[in-house]
Design a protein around this motif. Structure first.
Motif, PDB file in Angstrom:
ATOM      1  N   GLU A  52       0.839  -1.208   0.000  1.00  0.00           N
ATOM      2  CA  GLU A  52       0.000   0.000   0.000  1.00  0.00           C
ATOM      3  C   GLU A  52       0.867   1.248   0.000  1.00  0.00           C
ATOM      4  OE1 GLU A  52      -3.560   2.398   0.285  1.00  0.00           O
ATOM      5  OE2 GLU A  52      -2.916   0.529  -0.653  1.00  0.00           O
ATOM      6  N   PHE A  53       1.963   1.226   0.756  1.00  0.00           N
ATOM      7  CA  PHE A  53       2.884   2.365   0.762  1.00  0.00           C
ATOM      8  C   PHE A  53       3.467   2.580  -0.636  1.00  0.00           C
ATOM      9  CE2 PHE A  53       7.169   4.084   0.915  1.00  0.00           C
ATOM     10  CZ  PHE A  53       6.987   5.239   1.668  1.00  0.00           C
ATOM     11  N   LYS A  54       3.919   1.509  -1.246  1.00  0.00           N
ATOM     12  CA  LYS A  54       4.504   1.615  -2.594  1.00  0.00           C
ATOM     13  C   LYS A  54       3.497   2.195  -3.578  1.00  0.00           C
ATOM     14  CE  LYS A  54       6.694  -1.197  -6.207  1.00  0.00           C
ATOM     15  NZ  LYS A  54       7.122  -2.568  -6.571  1.00  0.00           N
ATOM     16  N   ARG A  55       2.247   1.723  -3.514  1.00  0.00           N
ATOM     17  CA  ARG A  55       1.201   2.206  -4.434  1.00  0.00           C
ATOM     18  C   ARG A  55       0.954   3.699  -4.230  1.00  0.00           C
ATOM     19  NH1 ARG A  55      -4.060   3.438  -4.637  1.00  0.00           N
ATOM     20  NH2 ARG A  55      -4.327   3.171  -2.371  1.00  0.00           N
ATOM     21  N   LEU A  56       0.788   4.120  -2.992  1.00  0.00           N
ATOM     22  CA  LEU A  56       0.484   5.514  -2.711  1.00  0.00           C
ATOM     23  C   LEU A  56       1.678   6.425  -3.002  1.00  0.00           C
ATOM     24  CD1 LEU A  56      -1.567   5.258   0.602  1.00  0.00           C
ATOM     25  CD2 LEU A  56      -2.409   6.006  -1.633  1.00  0.00           C
ATOM     26  N   PHE A  57       2.868   5.970  -2.621  1.00  0.00           N
ATOM     27  CA  PHE A  57       4.056   6.799  -2.863  1.00  0.00           C
ATOM     28  C   PHE A  57       4.208   7.082  -4.350  1.00  0.00           C
ATOM     29  CE2 PHE A  57       8.444   7.861  -3.552  1.00  0.00           C
ATOM     30  CZ  PHE A  57       8.777   8.647  -2.452  1.00  0.00           C
ATOM     31  N   ASN A  58       4.101   6.051  -5.168  1.00  0.00           N
ATOM     32  CA  ASN A  58       4.248   6.234  -6.609  1.00  0.00           C
ATOM     33  C   ASN A  58       3.099   7.028  -7.206  1.00  0.00           C
ATOM     34  OD1 ASN A  58       6.758   4.991  -6.978  1.00  0.00           O
ATOM     35  ND2 ASN A  58       5.832   2.953  -6.994  1.00  0.00           N
ATOM     36  N   LYS A  59       1.928   6.925  -6.610  1.00  0.00           N
ATOM     37  CA  LYS A  59       0.773   7.689  -7.086  1.00  0.00           C
ATOM     38  C   LYS A  59       1.049   9.193  -7.016  1.00  0.00           C
ATOM     39  CE  LYS A  59      -4.276   7.476  -6.623  1.00  0.00           C
ATOM     40  NZ  LYS A  59      -5.387   6.884  -5.837  1.00  0.00           N
ATOM     41  N   TYR A  60       1.736   9.607  -5.962  1.00  0.00           N
ATOM     42  CA  TYR A  60       2.057  11.023  -5.782  1.00  0.00           C
ATOM     43  C   TYR A  60       3.405  11.430  -6.377  1.00  0.00           C
ATOM     44  CZ  TYR A  60      -1.697  11.402  -2.253  1.00  0.00           C
ATOM     45  OH  TYR A  60      -2.904  11.416  -1.595  1.00  0.00           O
ATOM     46  N   PHE A  61       4.417  10.587  -6.196  1.00  0.00           N
ATOM     47  CA  PHE A  61       5.798  11.054  -6.342  1.00  0.00           C
ATOM     48  C   PHE A  61       6.626  10.328  -7.396  1.00  0.00           C
ATOM     49  CE2 PHE A  61       4.787  11.186  -1.645  1.00  0.00           C
ATOM     50  CZ  PHE A  61       4.373  12.513  -1.643  1.00  0.00           C
ATOM     51  N   LYS A  62       6.040   9.483  -8.224  1.00  0.00           N
ATOM     52  CA  LYS A  62       6.858   8.645  -9.111  1.00  0.00           C
ATOM     53  C   LYS A  62       7.722   9.447 -10.079  1.00  0.00           C
ATOM     54  CE  LYS A  62       3.674   7.849 -12.976  1.00  0.00           C
ATOM     55  NZ  LYS A  62       2.986   6.833 -13.792  1.00  0.00           N
ATOM     56  N   ASN A  63       7.319  10.664 -10.410  1.00  0.00           N
ATOM     57  CA  ASN A  63       8.109  11.477 -11.336  1.00  0.00           C
ATOM     58  C   ASN A  63       9.209  12.270 -10.644  1.00  0.00           C
ATOM     59  OD1 ASN A  63       6.863  10.789 -13.789  1.00  0.00           O
ATOM     60  ND2 ASN A  63       5.151  12.139 -13.346  1.00  0.00           N
ATOM     61  N   TYR A  64       9.285  12.171  -9.326  1.00  0.00           N
ATOM     62  CA  TYR A  64      10.266  12.958  -8.583  1.00  0.00           C
ATOM     63  C   TYR A  64      11.231  12.106  -7.757  1.00  0.00           C
ATOM     64  CZ  TYR A  64       6.795  16.428  -9.792  1.00  0.00           C
ATOM     65  OH  TYR A  64       5.922  17.220 -10.481  1.00  0.00           O
ATOM     66  N   TYR A  65      10.807  10.904  -7.414  1.00  0.00           N
ATOM     67  CA  TYR A  65      11.639   9.999  -6.618  1.00  0.00           C
ATOM     68  C   TYR A  65      11.584   8.595  -7.206  1.00  0.00           C
ATOM     69  CZ  TYR A  65      12.490  13.085  -2.588  1.00  0.00           C
ATOM     70  OH  TYR A  65      12.921  14.088  -1.775  1.00  0.00           O
TER      71      TYR A  65
END
Length: 519
Positions: free
Chosen positions: A440-453
């Motif tokens: 769930e963390f991986k899904r949410l993190f990438n949902k917001y930040f995949k283009n920056y981190y």
């Protein structure tokens, strides 16, 4: 086959105004609501869907806006493939439209708003764009292919706005540890890392000074010094920092001659499972100011490589160390004094500027330029007439990039999943996740930040970045590590840094090597 395009419909503008009025009544914390895309252009051909951009000032405005839009039947789909653009699916009775939240000044903002202005004000570009678009629509197999093809067309038209950030991986054939290897080789000592060809001549010198200038990365030198500067005249090579490119990891790599994964000094703060706390590595203290220096020495203690020399060695530091030099001139004077001795000497010197100034004002600031040029001037004054038995090697621990704050606490759905405080660095962030919530963390993190981190799990981070790591040092690493690939840094500070480092960009990773020979 093919995508149907329609001639301009006046109702497109009318319907957009209805959508905008509805949004203005129900959302806050935005800068503008703009009709973009070909439906906003008279005489243009377009698909029968309206494109709506809600422009926000910063990524930190996004969490509130997501909640507000979800309350009025928009579904948050997450980050698109374009930096600064977040997609939403509409579930209401308005005219079919694509709603996107766009960060002002981002790649997505340029692509949408600058393209719109370009096509409105330049008939030649407008005709070229329409011709390419119609040709693409006639051949595209599906909407996905059409969208991808259109992106290429848009990028071609907007070349002058291209601000692509280059990513650089550590290269341990030409890096800071190879500087140490070259010095060890001079004294007949072994290193698993290759010596640098650019430093092969150090064997001819009786006195050696290694000077590390904090933050003086390759891009900083190019930005603030011209080819006639003292440092530019003595430039011999471009290296990479260690990873992460930050003072704790990089200077310790120089002092040990091995990579951070081997020596265990990875970042500003590290998690120690023995006490279940993050410790600040240079001070040895935790957040409550309790001293744990003995624990750090026990687990990752080291002896600087030059203390193993049979000859004479010395260290020179700024005034943050007791008795340290108060000015750069004094630091150089103390280092040069060591070369007057009648026997072989090695001196390690470290200076903490321009890093401090760049943190406060940004690496591209006039304040940073003044500091860098003053350093160059002082070096020229002090090192122009070295005796023939002396050489000075100068490099940096890392560079810096102008940054924007990412207030992580605002993203409560992601923040809630953390089991421990974030550690290592703000641009190389270490996360321990609550049990059962890793996916769930991986899904949410990438949902917001995949283009920056770039989000790495523990295994891939160790394999790809902690080169030649020791297994015991993996205890410092959590479930995921997020590595910055753009300008954001994780912050909860009301007065954030203007410049920072520890990410993968060339501005942070690439450092210069200078070699000044005695005459």
């Amino acid at each position: 086959m093919g995508i149907e395009l329609f001639e301009y419909k006046p109702e497109w503008e009318t319907e957009f105004n209805k959508i905008r009025a509805y949004l203005e009544k129900n959302i806050t914390d935005y800068m503008d609501i703009i009709h973009v895309g070909s439906t906003a252009l008279k005489d243009a051909l377009s698909r029968d869907e309206i494109d709506v951009d809600v422009v926000i000032e910063s990524i930190n405005n996004l969490p509130l806006l997501v909640k507000q839009l979800e309350n009025i039947n928009y579904t948050f789909l997450g980050s698109s493939n374009i930096k600064g653009v977040y997609d939403f699916k509409e579930n209401n009775d308005f005219y079919k439209h694509n709603l996107r939240v766009v960060i002002s000044g981002s790649d997505g903002y340029v692509k949408h708003i600058e393209l719109l202005n370009l096509l409105k004000n330049n008939e030649g570009y407008f005709k070229k764009y329409m011709k390419l678009k119609v040709n693409l629509a006639s051949k595209a197999r599906n909407l996905e292919a059409y969208a991808m093809g259109k992106d290429e067309i848009v990028l071609g038209l907007l070349k002058k706005y291209d601000n692509k950030i280059k990513i650089v991986m550590p290269n341990f054939e030409k890096s800071l540890v190879n500087v140490t290897s070259s010095i060890l080789n001079k004294y007949g000592m072994h290193s698993k890392y290759k010596p640098l060809v650019s430093l092969k001549d150090i064997k001819d010198y009786r006195h050696i000074i290694l000077l590390v200038i904090d933050g003086l990365g390759e891009s900083i030198v190019k930005m603030h010094l011209n080819e006639k500067s003292f440092l530019s005249k003595h430039y011999v090579d471009k290296l990479t920092s260690s990873f992460p490119p930050t003072t704790v990891a990089a200077t310790t790599s120089i002092l040990t001659g091995i990579a951070p994964g081997e020596n265990g000094w990875i970042g500003w703060s590290q998690y120690f499972k023995d006490i279940d706390k993050n410790l600040f590595m240079f001070s040895g203290r935790d957040m409550e100011e309790n001293d744990h220096q003995d624990l750090i020495k026990e687990q990752v203690g080291y002896t600087p490589f030059y203390e193993n020399f049979l000859g004479y060695n010395s260290e020179v530091y700024p005034s943050f160390k007791e008795g340290g030099a108060k000015t750069f001139h004094m630091l150089l004077k103390r280092a040069l004094k060591e070369t007057k001795k009648d026997f072989y000497t090695f001196t390690y010197a470290y200076w903490d500027e321009p890093d401090n100034t760049m943190h406060d004002f940004g690496p591209s600031s006039k304040e940073a330029r003044m500091v860098v040029r003053d350093i160059d001037k002082k070096l020229e004054q002090m090192l122009s007439d070295l005796p023939k038995d002396t050489c000075v090697i100068i490099t940096a621990d890392h560079g810096q990039i102008d940054v924007l704050p990412l207030i992580f606490e605002k993203f409560s759905d992601v923040n809630y999943l953390l089991d421990k405080p974030i550690s290592i660095e703000s641009r190389c962030a270490n996360f321990f996740i609550k049990e059962g919530f890793k996916q769930e963390f991986k899904r949410l993190f990438n949902k917001y930040f995949k283009n920056y981190y770039k989000l790495c799990d523990k295994e891939s981070f160790a394999r790809d970045y902690l080169i030649n790591y020791r297994e015991t040092n993996l205890d410092f690493i959590g479930d995921y590590v997020a590595i910055a690939t753009d300008r954001y840094f994780i912050s909860n500070d009301d007065k954030p840094f203007k410049g920072h480092h520890a990410g993968l960009t060339s501005m942070e990773m690439e450092v210069p090597l200078f070699f000044i020979r005695g005459k």
